[in-house]
Design an enzyme around this catalytic site. Structure first.
Site, PDB file in Angstrom:
ATOM      1  N   GLU A 180       0.818  -1.224   0.000  1.00  0.00           N
ATOM      2  CA  GLU A 180       0.000   0.000   0.000  1.00  0.00           C
ATOM      3  C   GLU A 180       0.848   1.268   0.000  1.00  0.00           C
ATOM      4  O   GLU A 180       0.353   2.359   0.280  1.00  0.00           O
ATOM      5  CB  GLU A 180      -0.951  -0.015   1.197  1.00  0.00           C
ATOM      6  N   HIS A 256      -4.626   1.652   7.183  1.00  0.00           N
ATOM      7  CA  HIS A 256      -3.214   1.936   6.894  1.00  0.00           C
ATOM      8  C   HIS A 256      -2.568   2.433   8.177  1.00  0.00           C
ATOM      9  O   HIS A 256      -3.246   3.042   9.016  1.00  0.00           O
ATOM     10  CB  HIS A 256      -3.074   3.052   5.837  1.00  0.00           C
ATOM     11  N   CYS A 380      -3.131  11.314   3.622  1.00  0.00           N
ATOM     12  CA  CYS A 380      -3.387  10.372   2.517  1.00  0.00           C
ATOM     13  C   CYS A 380      -3.208  11.061   1.173  1.00  0.00           C
ATOM     14  O   CYS A 380      -2.878  10.423   0.180  1.00  0.00           O
ATOM     15  CB  CYS A 380      -4.821   9.860   2.548  1.00  0.00           C
TER      16      CYS A 380
HETATM   17  O1  SUG Z   1      -7.731   3.014  -0.129  1.00  0.00           O
HETATM   18  N1  SUG Z   1     -10.541   5.100  -0.053  1.00  0.00           N
HETATM   19  C1  SUG Z   1      -9.112   4.948   0.050  1.00  0.00           C
HETATM   20  C2  SUG Z   1      -8.561   5.870   1.096  1.00  0.00           C
HETATM   21  C3  SUG Z   1      -7.055   5.871   1.108  1.00  0.00           C
HETATM   22  C4  SUG Z   1      -6.490   6.579   2.279  1.00  0.00           C
HETATM   23  N2  SUG Z   1      -5.097   6.575   2.200  1.00  0.00           N
HETATM   24  C5  SUG Z   1      -4.245   6.538   3.262  1.00  0.00           C
HETATM   25  N3  SUG Z   1      -4.657   6.212   4.463  1.00  0.00           N
HETATM   26  N4  SUG Z   1      -3.002   6.766   3.028  1.00  0.00           N
HETATM   27  C6  SUG Z   1      -8.750   3.497   0.366  1.00  0.00           C
HETATM   28  O2  SUG Z   1      -9.497   2.865   1.123  1.00  0.00           O
HETATM   29  C7  SUG Z   1     -12.705   4.732  -1.063  1.00  0.00           C
HETATM   30  C8  SUG Z   1     -13.311   4.764  -2.463  1.00  0.00           C
HETATM   31  C9  SUG Z   1     -14.796   4.632  -2.467  1.00  0.00           C
HETATM   32  O3  SUG Z   1     -15.348   3.937  -1.621  1.00  0.00           O
HETATM   33  O4  SUG Z   1     -15.426   5.245  -3.370  1.00  0.00           O
HETATM   34  C10 SUG Z   1     -11.216   4.572  -1.072  1.00  0.00           C
HETATM   35  O5  SUG Z   1     -10.666   3.988  -1.986  1.00  0.00           O
END
Ligand code: SUG
Length: 456
Positions: A180, A256, A380
């Site tokens: 990730e 994460h 993020c």
């Molecule tokens: O991978 N949300 C992302 C959020 C990423 C956050 N990144 C960090 N913590 N670095 C994920 O879960 C949701 C998309 C949706 O449901 O439409 C999404 O992909």
């Protein structure tokens, strides 16, 4: 050039993902509480993108270097073609919306905005070949994100081109090497261009028994992925540590590590329940850091559960903040989402922190609510790249934000983005046409030529 720490001490550039025109709430990420809670709500893509740009502007206003990464092509028709749909773009969208509507949201997600998941980056001071290393994250755990890495690699090669930079393809896809990116990676150092200690955080083993493993939600990062990246990036054995994320905290919604920890220079701000065997981890970090930087003390600020519960940590995104060293300031600044200010116990904790902490002296808030509702806070939205002066000079200047670029991008968003988007809109081929027109113009602004798949 004056850098964040003064002359000749390197700089950390935050590269934020520009939020794309298809920002919507697909409910796609199992284990990400916000994504599931807000599934199918009305999304506001124009507002989302403007909030992202405002955050970038805010960080620049604090005196920091700010970079930008472009959104990926969405809808990602090459994925749909690979799944057997064919014909014109319009025909494909119609076929998919009739035959397999669940695939539409996967191929429309604007998830590349969360650039902390784009790649893991290793500064040249830590690599035995003195290059800055990038490994695009395969994001294998989530379907909609697993289609990002080849475009991510292509983009990173445009931004960081030349002898200073070494690019690695994403690790083999599938669960065994699920990766990730920088969201599960921290680095401690005294100055950005000097050797540091890297902390790789994983959730589970792929090829060993797992005495502790999350039960409710998936652990997205495998130990074997973290280990491979340390190898690829040519890190010294004494200069990196692997630590397991506490399965309990994954089950509480911290999908994460950057939902429960953030680091900058020699400061580590983390929740007391972030890791398995946290006491041992702290000792290991202190010992290894001392060996690398005998002159600098590692400041580990551990937030107790009695002050901030796991659920408050996850809902407020207290740790999904940007910890930054501003020019001319003695202490660091913590830039948090407004949700942290709105949470009573977190706000009370922050009030004390600024008064008592050895390293953190300032607290600021940014509004990125549209992204937050999909589980993406300030941290993020940015990929950190620590560079020395020569490397900074080698970055493609198109991707470094300036006032005029910000003005251009705000106007571009205003011109092309819809105010609102709901799930049904994804079935409308007109939306795809609008997105491709917008992205085509973006490649002209950035002088990228034919960059997106639809342009080739
Ligand atoms: O991978 N949300 C992302 C959020 C990423 C956050 N990144 C960090 N913590 N670095 C994920 O879960 C949701 C998309 C949706 O449901 O439409 C999404 O992909």
């Amino acid at each position: 050039m004056t850098t964040a720490l003064g002359n000749n001490q390197g700089v950390e550039v935050n590269f934020d993902g520009l939020i794309g025109p298809t920002h919507n709430y697909g409910g796609l990420s199992h284990g990400n509480v916000a994504s599931k809670t807000n599934a199918l709500k009305i999304a506001y893509p124009k507002l989302a993108a403007l909030q992202g740009l405002q955050k970038m502007q805010f960080m620049r206003g604090l005196g920091l270097e700010q970079g930008i990464l472009l959104p990926q092509q969405r809808p990602h028709l090459p994925t749909l073609r690979a799944l057997g749909f064919n014909g014109s773009d319009e025909q494909i969208i119609k076929q998919v919306s009739n035959a397999a509507p669940e695939l539409l949201a996967q191929c429309y997600s604007a998830s590349s905005m969360w650039s902390a998941n784009a790649a893991t980056v290793c500064p040249s001071a830590d690599a035995s070949d003195s290059k800055v290393h990038f490994t695009a994250a395969n994001l294998s755990s989530m379907c909609h994100r697993s289609i990002e890495h080849s475009s991510t690699s292509r983009l990173l090669k445009k931004v960081f081109d030349g002898e200073h930079f070494s690019h690695h393809d994403a690790l083999p896809s599938g669960a065994h090497f699920a990766d990730e990116g920088a969201a599960n990676h921290n680095r401690f150092t005294a100055a950005y261009d000097q050797a540091g200690l890297q902390l790789f955080v994983y959730g589970r083993y792929s090829f060993r028994a797992n005495p502790q493993r999350s039960q409710r939600f998936p652990s997205r990062q495998s130990f074997e992925a973290s280990q491979s990246i340390a190898r690829l990036h040519k890190l010294d054995l004494g200069a990196h540590v692997f630590a397991q994320q506490n399965p309990e905290i994954i089950d509480a919604g911290a999908f994460h590590n950057d939902v429960v920890s953030v680091s900058n220079l020699s400061t580590f701000f983390t929740h007391e329940q972030a890791f398995v065997d946290q006491a041992e981890l702290k000792t290991e970090l202190q010992t290894k850091f001392r060996a690398i930087r005998p002159d600098t003390e590692l400041d580990i600020i551990e937030v107790p559960t009695s002050a901030v519960s796991l659920s408050d940590a996850v809902s407020s995104y207290l740790f999904n903040s940007q910890l930054v060293q501003l020019p001319g300031q003695e202490k660091m600044t913590l830039v948090l989402p407004t949700e942290s200010r709105d949470n009573r116990s977190v706000a009370a904790y922050l009030n004390e922190l600024a008064d008592t902490s050895r390293s953190i002296g300032n607290i600021e808030f940014v509004d990125v609510r549209q992204s937050m509702q999909n589980g993406g806070g300030p941290a993020c939205l940015r990929l950190r790249v620590a560079l020395n002066e020569e490397e900074l000079a080698a970055v493609n200047p198109q991707f470094m934000l300036t006032n005029s670029r910000l003005k251009e991008l705000n106007a571009w968003v205003e011109r092309h983005y819809r105010d609102q988007l709901i799930a049904e809109d994804l079935a409308d081929p007109q939306l795809a046409r609008e997105c491709f027109t917008a992205l085509d113009e973006l490649t002209q602004l950035f002088e990228l030529g034919s960059f997106y798949e639809f342009q080739r």
